[in-house]
Design an enzyme around this catalytic site. Sequence first.
Site, PDB file in Angstrom:
ATOM      1  N   ASN A  10       0.927  -1.187  -0.006  1.00 26.45           N
ATOM      2  CA  ASN A  10      -0.038  -0.014   0.151  1.00 26.45           C
ATOM      3  C   ASN A  10       0.903   1.284  -0.200  1.00 26.45           C
ATOM      4  OD1 ASN A  10      -1.745   2.007   0.545  1.00 26.45           O
ATOM      5  ND2 ASN A  10      -2.301   1.308   2.372  1.00 26.45           N
ATOM      6  N   LYS A  12       0.003   4.194  -0.138  1.00 27.30           N
ATOM      7  CA  LYS A  12      -0.460   5.614   0.508  1.00 27.30           C
ATOM      8  C   LYS A  12      -0.422   6.610  -0.380  1.00 27.30           C
ATOM      9  CE  LYS A  12      -0.078   3.242   4.740  1.00 27.30           C
ATOM     10  NZ  LYS A  12      -0.058   3.114   6.387  1.00 27.30           N
ATOM     11  N   HIS A  96      -9.146   1.279   5.109  1.00 28.29           N
ATOM     12  CA  HIS A  96      -8.082   1.222   5.840  1.00 28.29           C
ATOM     13  C   HIS A  96      -8.366   2.168   6.989  1.00 28.29           C
ATOM     14  CE1 HIS A  96      -3.954   2.672   6.550  1.00 28.29           C
ATOM     15  NE2 HIS A  96      -3.552   1.413   5.896  1.00 28.29           N
ATOM     16  N   GLU A  98      -6.725   4.490   8.043  1.00 24.25           N
ATOM     17  CA  GLU A  98      -6.441   6.135   7.586  1.00 24.25           C
ATOM     18  C   GLU A  98      -7.808   6.530   6.993  1.00 24.25           C
ATOM     19  OE1 GLU A  98      -2.954   5.489   5.693  1.00 24.25           O
ATOM     20  OE2 GLU A  98      -1.933   4.855   7.719  1.00 24.25           O
ATOM     21  N   GLU A 168      -5.057  -4.765  10.644  1.00 27.09           N
ATOM     22  CA  GLU A 168      -4.003  -3.879  10.861  1.00 27.09           C
ATOM     23  C   GLU A 168      -4.205  -3.088  12.402  1.00 27.09           C
ATOM     24  OE1 GLU A 168      -2.110  -2.659   6.837  1.00 27.09           O
ATOM     25  OE2 GLU A 168      -4.022  -1.083   7.235  1.00 27.09           O
ATOM     26  N   GLY A 174       2.745   2.314  10.816  1.00 28.08           N
ATOM     27  CA  GLY A 174       3.807   3.397  10.624  1.00 28.08           C
ATOM     28  C   GLY A 174       4.683   3.880  11.677  1.00 28.08           C
ATOM     29  N   SER A 214       3.776  -2.043  10.243  1.00 22.80           N
ATOM     30  CA  SER A 214       5.396  -2.249  10.582  1.00 22.80           C
ATOM     31  C   SER A 214       5.790  -3.537  10.307  1.00 22.80           C
ATOM     32  CB  SER A 214       5.508  -1.839  12.053  1.00 22.80           C
ATOM     33  OG  SER A 214       5.165  -0.119  12.106  1.00 22.80           O
TER      34      SER A 214
HETATM   35  P1  13P Z   1       3.233   0.310   7.843  1.00 20.39           P
HETATM   36  O1  13P Z   1       3.554  -0.790   7.105  1.00 20.39           O
HETATM   37  O2  13P Z   1       3.834   1.584   7.186  1.00 20.39           O
HETATM   38  O3  13P Z   1       3.292   0.148   9.277  1.00 20.39           O
HETATM   39  O4  13P Z   1       1.723   0.591   7.211  1.00 20.39           O
HETATM   40  C1  13P Z   1       0.801  -0.589   7.170  1.00 20.39           C
HETATM   41  C2  13P Z   1      -0.241  -0.219   6.594  1.00 20.39           C
HETATM   42  O5  13P Z   1      -1.327   0.813   7.151  1.00 20.39           O
HETATM   43  C3  13P Z   1      -0.851  -1.024   5.400  1.00 20.39           C
HETATM   44  O6  13P Z   1      -1.985  -0.709   4.839  1.00 20.39           O
END
Ligand code: 13P
Length: 251
Positions: A10, A12, A96, A98, A168, A174, A214
């Site tokens: 992803n 983002k 997601h 976010e 997640e 992150g 992560s």
């Molecule tokens: P990270 O791998 O940067 O923690 O992000 C995970 C994520 O949100 C994938 O959709």
Amino acid sequence: MARKKFIAGNWKMNTTLDEARALAKGLVEACGKITDVDVAVCPPYTNLQAVGEIIKGSSIKLGAQDVHWEAKGAYTGKISCAMLKSVGVTYVIIGHSEQRTYFHETDETVNKKAKAVLAADLRPIICVGETLAERKAGRLTVVAERQVKGAFAGISEADALKCTIAYEPVWAIGTGEVATPQQANEAHQFIRKVIVSVYNNAAAEGIRIQYGGSMKPDNVKDLLALSDVDGGLIGGAALKVQDFLGIIKPV
Ligand code: 13P
């Protein structure tokens, strides 16, 4: 039957067009022939077509990061399933954290999007997961059950089997703080139990559940060794060819 592992990147809100092209080319060279694991990349909308052209003919599939459930019309800023299909998209990330945190995504909109994606013969990757406050309050199971049941409401078993779930934990996204293998496997097993309660054992055994948060080359082995972790949804480590390859290779 064993579930085939599925690693998706992803990206983002990262990559300009040139950056996306360079990353996609690097990925095709590094892992474009890998077939023992399913691999997908999910660039921003603006780079879908260019990345799609670069990965065409390789084993890497194209995914989008979101979609609108309506077919077309006056929805400024939104993108439909047909639009995604027309540029070669296979997978669509939905729900997601976010999106849930910053853009008013709810279990109801996740469900509408999942139905639209399935009706368009695309494959949803449905994200669920608890915040740190929810985990600390012992609410992981309540939250995960609500999110999974909400996402799959009214979806047939046959369609459910076309979905991937991404667990997640929000506190691990992150942050560099990865769920311990035990935390991840417990959550995945719980999600599978919820699927049993909504459908049956066969559906629970068939639906793939990715871990996201992560995931990196140095922790991927332990996570993917778990019985109920069927791959990963990768953020930061999906933006560098060597890191992404380092996650796919141990599979
Ligand atoms: P990270 O791998 O940067 O923690 O992000 C995970 C994520 O949100 C994938 O959709």
